[in-house]
Design an enzyme around this catalytic site. Structure first.
Site, mmCIF file in Angstrom:
data_model
loop_
_atom_site.group_PDB
_atom_site.id
_atom_site.type_symbol
_atom_site.label_atom_id
_atom_site.label_comp_id
_atom_site.label_asym_id
_atom_site.label_seq_id
_atom_site.Cartn_x
_atom_site.Cartn_y
_atom_site.Cartn_z
ATOM 1 N N ARG A 111 0.832 -1.206 0.000
ATOM 2 C CA ARG A 111 0.000 0.000 0.000
ATOM 3 C C ARG A 111 0.861 1.248 0.000
ATOM 4 N NH1 ARG A 111 -3.747 0.855 4.551
ATOM 5 N NH2 ARG A 111 -4.931 2.227 3.166
ATOM 6 N N LYS A 160 2.674 -9.108 11.792
ATOM 7 C CA LYS A 160 2.131 -9.166 10.443
ATOM 8 C C LYS A 160 2.545 -10.448 9.728
ATOM 9 C CE LYS A 160 1.648 -6.391 6.226
ATOM 10 N NZ LYS A 160 1.880 -5.072 5.612
ATOM 11 N N ARG A 164 -2.154 1.602 20.794
ATOM 12 C CA ARG A 164 -1.664 2.729 21.603
ATOM 13 C C ARG A 164 -0.532 2.305 22.523
ATOM 14 N NH1 ARG A 164 -6.724 5.848 24.131
ATOM 15 N NH2 ARG A 164 -5.184 6.183 25.750
#
Length: 319
Positions: A117, A182, A316
């Site tokens: 991307r 990932k 976060r």
């Protein structure tokens, strides 16, 4: 492809993981030992670990299962091109859209110009991963392609669950994760005009046994061999994913996102966790609440439940 024929022939011999002498390889291929050495260097440039031991010859770091056109063709119902060495599987299909049947697939062993991307480079060493692209003609047009990468993600994870591989999750909008690392990325590229069908090329790169730091980024990576605790049959995996993609895209044309929201939320890696959504210079913090029927991510913030259709998600607590 002719310029790669000898390298591919050498790899097909070395794929068994045993030692093969330069002299023996030269005799099989009708070339000199010096030529064999030159081609070995070219193979190493593809990201393949080839060891040379004096008196023994050449050997791969590990046996390699190559993709097989005939085996794959018998397992799937769509047109397939297997191009061992390519620039980009997505680009190959994009350049041939006018001649393709919907569902056509391109597979490769190595990409010299793989991309993710936002134009990011996608490192694509030979034989370590799965590089797969499918062309799909969407009659509903470009507006109907909203959320398509989510549908693709669901199809891929569900196909892997059928193979007995569990624990894989989805990161909105286009990644596969395992234990916050990932595993694979999805890239959907499209073209078309208002009022006409959309031409979609759906690409996926999955890490099967590539070193975690190969992509050269700080994001933690994992491999399917790590997830499954064993090597996976690459041909079986490719065929299962192709069949799952075809079925999911056919269903999507009939039902849209409606049939996929609950399935996606079941697999959401960040569901009910504190996240940060980054959109350029803007950041939104809150608790992830899955997706809606438009494919937008839902974030519970102090201002209430908000929806977003773009951006990058991060945890976060990792910031």
């Amino acid at each position: 492809m002719k310029e790669h024929a000898i390298k591919l022939s050498i790899l097909s011999v070395l794929a068994d993981g045993s030692f093969h002498s330069g002299e023996g390889l030269g005799e099989q291929l009708g070339i000199s030992r010096a030529a064999v050495s030159k081609h070995i260097k070219g193979i190493q440039a593809w990201g393949v670990d080839v060891f040379s031991v004096q008196g023994k010859g050449y050997k791969l770091a590990a046996p390699m299962q190559l993709l097989d056109q005939n085996e794959l063709t018998q397992r799937i119902n769509v047109p397939l091109e297997l191009i061992p060495v390519i620039g980009s599987t997505n680009q190959h299909l994009l350049e041939r859209i006018s001649h393709l049947q919907s569902g056509s697939v391109c597979l490769a062993e190595y990409q010299s110009q793989g991309r993710g991307r936002r134009g990011r480079e996608w490192v694509s060493p030979f034989g370590c991963n799965l590089y797969l692209s499918m062309y799909w003609r969407l009659e509903a047009g470009m507006a109907g392609a909203m959320g398509l990468s989510l549908v693709v993600g669901v199809a891929i994870v569900e196909a892997m669950e059928k193979l007995g591989i569990s624990g894989i999750k989805l990161k909105w909008p286009n990644d596969l994760y395992f234990q916050d690392k990932k595993l694979a990325g999805i890239l959907v590229e499209m073209s078309g005009q208002a009022g006409s069908a959309a031409h979609l090329v759906i690409g996926m790169g999955m890490n099967l046994r590539m070193a975690n730091d190969t992509q050269g980024i700080t994001q933690p990576w994992t491999s399917l061999a790590e997830v499954a605790q064993e090597d996976i049959d690459r041909n079986q995996l490719a065929a299962e994913l192709i069949n799952a993609l075809e079925a999911a895209l056919t269903e999507y044309e009939m039902t849209g996102m409606q049939g996929f929201v609950e399935r996606w939320n079941r697999l959401d890696n960040f569901l009910n966790r504190e996240i940060r959504l980054i959109m350029g210079n803007r950041e939104v913090e809150g608790i992830s609440r899955g997706i809606n029927e438009q494919g937008a991510v839902l974030i519970e913030t102090p201002a209430g439940l908000e929806t977003y259709i773009g951006g990058e998600i991060s945890l976060r607590k990792l910031e």
